[in-house]
Scaffold this active site. Structure first.
Site, short mmCIF file in Angstrom:
data_model
loop_
_atom_site.label_atom_id
_atom_site.label_comp_id
_atom_site.label_asym_id
_atom_site.label_seq_id
_atom_site.Cartn_x
_atom_site.Cartn_y
_atom_site.Cartn_z
CG HIS A 1 -0.20 0.38 2.48
ND1 HIS A 1 0.56 -0.53 3.17
CD2 HIS A 1 -0.09 1.55 3.15
CE1 HIS A 1 1.10 0.05 4.22
NE2 HIS A 1 0.73 1.32 4.24
C1 UD1 Z 1 -1.42 5.77 5.54
C2 UD1 Z 1 -0.07 6.18 6.11
C3 UD1 Z 1 0.84 4.98 6.16
C4 UD1 Z 1 0.20 3.83 6.91
C5 UD1 Z 1 -1.16 3.54 6.31
C6 UD1 Z 1 -1.87 2.46 7.10
C7 UD1 Z 1 0.58 8.49 5.58
C8 UD1 Z 1 1.52 9.33 4.83
N1 UD1 Z 1 0.58 7.18 5.28
O1 UD1 Z 1 -1.19 5.34 4.21
O2 UD1 Z 1 2.04 5.34 6.84
O3 UD1 Z 1 1.04 2.71 6.79
O4 UD1 Z 1 -1.96 4.72 6.31
O5 UD1 Z 1 -2.90 1.86 6.39
O6 UD1 Z 1 -0.12 8.98 6.42
N2 UD1 Z 1 -8.36 5.50 0.67
C9 UD1 Z 1 -9.66 5.10 0.55
N3 UD1 Z 1 -10.39 4.89 1.69
C10 UD1 Z 1 -9.86 5.07 2.92
C11 UD1 Z 1 -8.53 5.49 3.04
C12 UD1 Z 1 -7.79 5.70 1.91
O7 UD1 Z 1 -10.18 4.93 -0.56
O8 UD1 Z 1 -10.56 4.85 3.92
C13 UD1 Z 1 -7.56 5.69 -0.58
C14 UD1 Z 1 -7.64 7.09 -1.13
O9 UD1 Z 1 -7.54 7.01 -2.51
C15 UD1 Z 1 -6.38 7.73 -0.57
C16 UD1 Z 1 -5.41 6.57 -0.60
O10 UD1 Z 1 -6.19 5.44 -0.27
O11 UD1 Z 1 -5.95 8.81 -1.35
C17 UD1 Z 1 -4.27 6.72 0.41
O12 UD1 Z 1 -4.77 6.91 1.72
P1 UD1 Z 1 -3.90 7.71 2.81
O13 UD1 Z 1 -4.62 7.74 4.08
O14 UD1 Z 1 -3.48 9.02 2.23
O15 UD1 Z 1 -2.58 6.86 2.92
P2 UD1 Z 1 -2.36 5.30 3.16
O16 UD1 Z 1 -1.80 4.74 1.91
O17 UD1 Z 1 -3.56 4.65 3.72
#
Ligand code: UD1
Length: 367
Positions: A220
């Site tokens: 991820h």
């Molecule tokens: C975040 C953390 C990472 C951690 C991970 C745990 C940062 C920089 N990264 O990464 O360190 O290991 O969480 O899981 O904070 N999205 C959804 N639904 C959700 C959440 C996310 O669709 O409920 C999608 C969206 O397109 C979003 C992307 O996932 O833009 C990334 O989500 P984000 O929370 O920015 O970062 P993670 O990859 O989850």
């Protein structure tokens, strides 16, 4: 007597687990009151609420609904909204976990209001500042007053960055922070939950897998998924390394689901993509797996505690002890002759009582 009030800041999946481990102990101490801010960084049911339901967490006192966005925007929105909450309701300290954008936002908001920050999982370093998490960790540590390290390596990293040894009698401040080797809070939760997870979870039946007969894959991180060529390289590696595995179960993060559509290479038919799993389901699936392939930080440790060989899909790791013990191998170093092995060593991150230690230190420091 007024209560000693702590505010936890969480936002992303692993933080719900870490918060649970600490609040279970902290909120029961006499004279202590705790509140929970959920930034809303993770918001899908399977990324957030399922953890609250399963672990029996109380509803957040403040849900800030920040959602997804560019890293700066996501951090800034969280910072602004956390600041408003803290400003209205000044706790004795703010507790921030790990290395996400929500962690940094919580630490920045609190420190600018002169509210002490306690950082759980302090001192971790990958040595790679291209990772958003590395920036978040460094900045959070350097505005923290109490730094809880899961390992001696983490405390040594802080010493190298100039954190002085603090005298226990001295009250810690942002200018005179205290570093504590507490052990890893995720280990507490794992030890406390495994029994219930094994009775509660139906994951093995649902996915139709038998113990020892499948691998697990997770992917991820931004550096694994944001560029199609990085994703392609990892897909090729996983296909090659699992050529003899009957099945590879891949609970997919929403970010990766989108990235996979852009990637040109495809996983082999052995790789079974499934929705993200709850904490209990994942722990049961992992415990019974023959190997884990992952770019997650937390899962490298969970594999180590559950004695499952791990191949880390990154060029470096913060969790050096898992590699030194033989349980974990970085994928670039992986070969027929250099595979993670089953050893007996699993004691690098404490004894599963991190919550007790952290809670005691918090109360002593801020009473
Ligand atoms: C975040 C953390 C990472 C951690 C991970 C745990 C940062 C920089 N990264 O990464 O360190 O290991 O969480 O899981 O904070 N999205 C959804 N639904 C959700 C959440 C996310 O669709 O409920 C999608 C969206 O397109 C979003 C992307 O996932 O833009 C990334 O989500 P984000 O929370 O920015 O970062 P993670 O990859 O989850």
């Amino acid at each position: 007597m007024t209560a000693l009030k702590f505010v936890h800041v969480v936002g992303a999946r692993p933080q719900f687990v870490k918060y649970h481990g600490l609040d279970l102990v902290l909120s029961k101490l006499p004279g202590v009151e705790t509140q929970l801010i959920h930034t809303g960084q993770h918001y899908d049911y399977l990324m957030s609420k399922v953890f609250f339901d399963q672990l029996g967490l109380k509803q957040p006192d403040h849900h800030l609904g920040i959602g997804s966005g560019l890293p700066g925007q996501q951090t800034a929105t969280a910072l602004e909204r956390i600041e408003a909450v803290l400003n209205a309701d000044r706790p004795a300290a703010v507790i921030a976990y790990g290395d996400t954008n929500s962690t940094l936002a919580g630490a920045m908001a609190a420190s600018k209001l002169h509210i002490p920050v306690a950082h759980v999982e302090a001192g971790l370093r990958s040595g790679n500042k291209q990772m958003p998490e590395e920036i978040n960790r460094i900045l959070t540590d350097h505005v923290s007053t109490l730094l809880f390290c899961p390992s001696e390596t983490a405390a040594a990293n802080l010493a190298r960055e100039g954190f002085p040894p603090t005298l226990q009698q001295q009250r810690p401040t942002i200018d005179s922070p205290r570093v504590v080797i507490s052990g890893d809070i995720m280990y507490d939760v794992l030890l406390n939950s495994m029994k219930l997870a094994e009775t509660d979870s139906t994951v093995m039946n649902r996915l139709n897998v038998s113990p020892g007969e499948y691998d697990v894959l997770t992917l991820h991180r931004a550096e694994s998924t944001d560029q199609a060529r990085d994703m392609d390289r990892l897909i090729d590696f996983v296909n090659r390394a699992t050529v003899d595995a009957p099945t590879v179960i891949f609970p997919i993060h929403p970010r990766t689901r989108k990235a996979y559509q852009q990637a040109t290479h495809r996983f082999s038919d052995r790789v079974q993509i499934v929705d993200p799993l709850s904490y209990f389901d994942f722990m049961v699936l992992l415990k019974n797996a023959s190997r884990l392939f992952t770019d997650s930080g937390g899962l490298q440790k969970e594999a180590y505690w559950l004695r499952v060989p791990c191949i880390t899909l990154r060029h470096e790791t913060e969790w050096l002890e898992t590699v030194a013990s033989g349980w974990n191998t970085l994928y670039a170093d992986y070969s027929e002759t250099n595979r993670p092995s089953r050893t007996t060593e699993t004691a690098a991150y404490g004894d599963g009582n991190a919550g007790e230690r952290i809670a005691r230190e918090l109360v002593e420091a801020f009473r």
